[in-house]
Motif scaffolding. Structure first.
Motif, PDB file in Angstrom:
ATOM      1  N   ALA A 147       0.954  -1.431   0.031  1.00  0.00           N
ATOM      2  CA  ALA A 147       0.011  -0.083   0.090  1.00  0.00           C
ATOM      3  C   ALA A 147       0.843   1.270  -0.117  1.00  0.00           C
ATOM      4  O   ALA A 147       0.670   2.355  -0.673  1.00  0.00           O
ATOM      5  CB  ALA A 147      -0.899   0.035   1.284  1.00  0.00           C
ATOM      6  N   GLY A 151       0.793   3.705  -3.228  1.00  0.00           N
ATOM      7  CA  GLY A 151       0.325   4.942  -2.952  1.00  0.00           C
ATOM      8  C   GLY A 151       1.289   6.059  -3.093  1.00  0.00           C
ATOM      9  O   GLY A 151       0.929   7.190  -3.788  1.00  0.00           O
ATOM     10  N   VAL A 220      -6.671  -3.834  -4.405  1.00  0.00           N
ATOM     11  CA  VAL A 220      -7.315  -2.786  -3.685  1.00  0.00           C
ATOM     12  C   VAL A 220      -6.889  -1.460  -4.351  1.00  0.00           C
ATOM     13  O   VAL A 220      -7.758  -0.547  -4.739  1.00  0.00           O
ATOM     14  CB  VAL A 220      -6.899  -2.422  -2.167  1.00  0.00           C
ATOM     15  CG1 VAL A 220      -7.657  -1.213  -1.734  1.00  0.00           C
ATOM     16  CG2 VAL A 220      -7.978  -3.700  -1.593  1.00  0.00           C
ATOM     17  N   PHE A 221      -5.631  -1.431  -4.373  1.00  0.00           N
ATOM     18  CA  PHE A 221      -5.082  -0.164  -5.175  1.00  0.00           C
ATOM     19  C   PHE A 221      -5.277  -0.084  -6.686  1.00  0.00           C
ATOM     20  O   PHE A 221      -5.582   0.912  -7.259  1.00  0.00           O
ATOM     21  CB  PHE A 221      -3.416  -0.037  -4.837  1.00  0.00           C
ATOM     22  CG  PHE A 221      -3.424   0.828  -3.410  1.00  0.00           C
ATOM     23  CD1 PHE A 221      -3.212   2.305  -3.475  1.00  0.00           C
ATOM     24  CD2 PHE A 221      -3.476   0.248  -2.216  1.00  0.00           C
ATOM     25  CE1 PHE A 221      -2.855   2.841  -2.538  1.00  0.00           C
ATOM     26  CE2 PHE A 221      -3.328   0.823  -1.112  1.00  0.00           C
ATOM     27  CZ  PHE A 221      -3.000   2.179  -1.136  1.00  0.00           C
ATOM     28  N   TRP A 223      -7.995  -0.787  -7.831  1.00  0.00           N
ATOM     29  CA  TRP A 223      -9.241  -0.252  -7.889  1.00  0.00           C
ATOM     30  C   TRP A 223      -9.445   1.170  -7.261  1.00  0.00           C
ATOM     31  O   TRP A 223     -10.084   2.072  -7.937  1.00  0.00           O
ATOM     32  CB  TRP A 223     -10.360  -1.155  -6.994  1.00  0.00           C
ATOM     33  CG  TRP A 223     -11.621  -0.608  -6.637  1.00  0.00           C
ATOM     34  CD1 TRP A 223     -12.664  -0.746  -7.869  1.00  0.00           C
ATOM     35  CD2 TRP A 223     -12.227  -0.045  -5.745  1.00  0.00           C
ATOM     36  NE1 TRP A 223     -13.812  -0.260  -7.342  1.00  0.00           N
ATOM     37  CE2 TRP A 223     -13.589   0.340  -6.048  1.00  0.00           C
ATOM     38  CE3 TRP A 223     -11.676   0.337  -4.505  1.00  0.00           C
ATOM     39  CZ2 TRP A 223     -14.496   1.197  -5.154  1.00  0.00           C
ATOM     40  CZ3 TRP A 223     -12.783   1.145  -3.464  1.00  0.00           C
ATOM     41  CH2 TRP A 223     -13.817   1.489  -3.823  1.00  0.00           C
ATOM     42  N   LEU A 224      -8.689   1.450  -6.423  1.00  0.00           N
ATOM     43  CA  LEU A 224      -8.674   2.774  -5.646  1.00  0.00           C
ATOM     44  C   LEU A 224      -7.981   3.680  -6.736  1.00  0.00           C
ATOM     45  O   LEU A 224      -8.468   4.975  -7.025  1.00  0.00           O
ATOM     46  CB  LEU A 224      -7.927   3.107  -4.680  1.00  0.00           C
ATOM     47  CG  LEU A 224      -8.504   2.513  -3.420  1.00  0.00           C
ATOM     48  CD1 LEU A 224      -7.510   2.298  -2.089  1.00  0.00           C
ATOM     49  CD2 LEU A 224      -9.811   3.262  -2.822  1.00  0.00           C
ATOM     50  N   VAL A 225      -7.133   3.347  -7.647  1.00  0.00           N
ATOM     51  CA  VAL A 225      -6.181   4.207  -8.595  1.00  0.00           C
ATOM     52  C   VAL A 225      -6.381   3.241  -9.820  1.00  0.00           C
ATOM     53  O   VAL A 225      -5.346   2.538 -10.448  1.00  0.00           O
ATOM     54  CB  VAL A 225      -4.771   4.618  -8.149  1.00  0.00           C
ATOM     55  CG1 VAL A 225      -4.274   5.492  -8.981  1.00  0.00           C
ATOM     56  CG2 VAL A 225      -5.001   4.914  -6.678  1.00  0.00           C
TER      57      VAL A 225
END
Length: 248
Positions: A147, A151, A220-221, A223-225
């Protein structure tokens, strides 16, 4: 990009492998060596030994990423390499070379630490790290590491070495497993019967948890980005190698 960066000699695959091997070896020498030194000087105080081990590892990791990152990306971790390839940051054909070099470097680092402290070259660890809590800790530790990498690489790529070092320093203390978060590190630490060791019998659970953690964090990332794959060639540090393994 500076003029020096534009004119520097390309980092061939061989050079990148050497950088990964050297960086991983020095990382393990730092982890194991500082553990031995901390335990010897702490007079039985495990908290002080862990603090010494933590500070040395976090500081060493920052320095090593800054040193080798511009050449190989400074993965030093099969989980990071696999995550990077999954997003197009490097071709899958290069993954076996990176992973094998990281593992070999990790064992070389353990042997180097042992040589410096007059320990046997390799000794199977008897340090038990078993149970669901330990495995879950490794899932959390690796999820958090990826993450931080995903990130920070998106907006603050220059901060990644410091963010990774800071996260690992913190994770040594907030996870029950003291945050291995790296399959190569886990395998090699089974060969040291010192403060940093892990029983060979406990390795498999750690590695599975780490791989699940990296898969979850990457998913997850992603999807987030949604634009995340565009930053993948710069993981952990931009080394100007495109997704096809060519200098970009």
């Amino acid at each position: 990009m500076s003029a020096d960066d534009r004119t520097q000699e390309p980092a061939t695959f061989a050079r990148r492998l050497v950088a990964e091997g050297l960086g991983t070896a020095l990382l393990l020498a730092t982890v194991v060596g500082s553990g031995i030194m901390g335990e010897r000087l702490a007079g039985g105080n495990v908290a002080i030994a862990l603090l010494a081990n933590t500070i040395a590892t976090g500081a060493g990791l920052v320095a090593l990423i800054l040193t080798f990152g511009p050449i190989s990306g400074a993965h030093f971790n099969p989980a990071v390499t696999i995550a990077d390839a999954s997003q197009g940051g490097m071709p899958w054909r290069e993954v076996p070379g990176y992973v094998l070099t990281q593992i070999a470097g990790a064992f070389a680092g353990v042997a180097s630490a042992h040589a410096m402290f007059d320990e046997p070259v390799f000794t199977a660890s008897t340090h038990a790290r078993s149970g669901a809590s330990q495995a879950f800790s490794e899932f959390v530790a690796t999820f958090g590491l990826l993450a931080v990498i995903w990130g920070c690489s998106r907006r603050r790529a220059s901060a990644v070495p410091f963010a990774v070092g800071a996260y690992i320093t913190a994770a040594y203390w907030f996870t029950a497993s003291t945050s291995f978060a790296n399959p190569a590190v886990t395998l090699a630490r089974a060969a040291t019967n010192t403060f940093a060791g892990i029983r060979p019998a406990d390795v498999a659970a750690f590695v599975v948890a780490q791989l699940l953690g990296v898969a979850a964090a990457t998913g997850v990332f992603r999807w987030l980005v949604p634009s995340l794959p565009r930053r993948a060639p710069e993981v952990v540090v931009s080394h100007r190698v495109g997704a096809r393994g060519e200098e970009s």
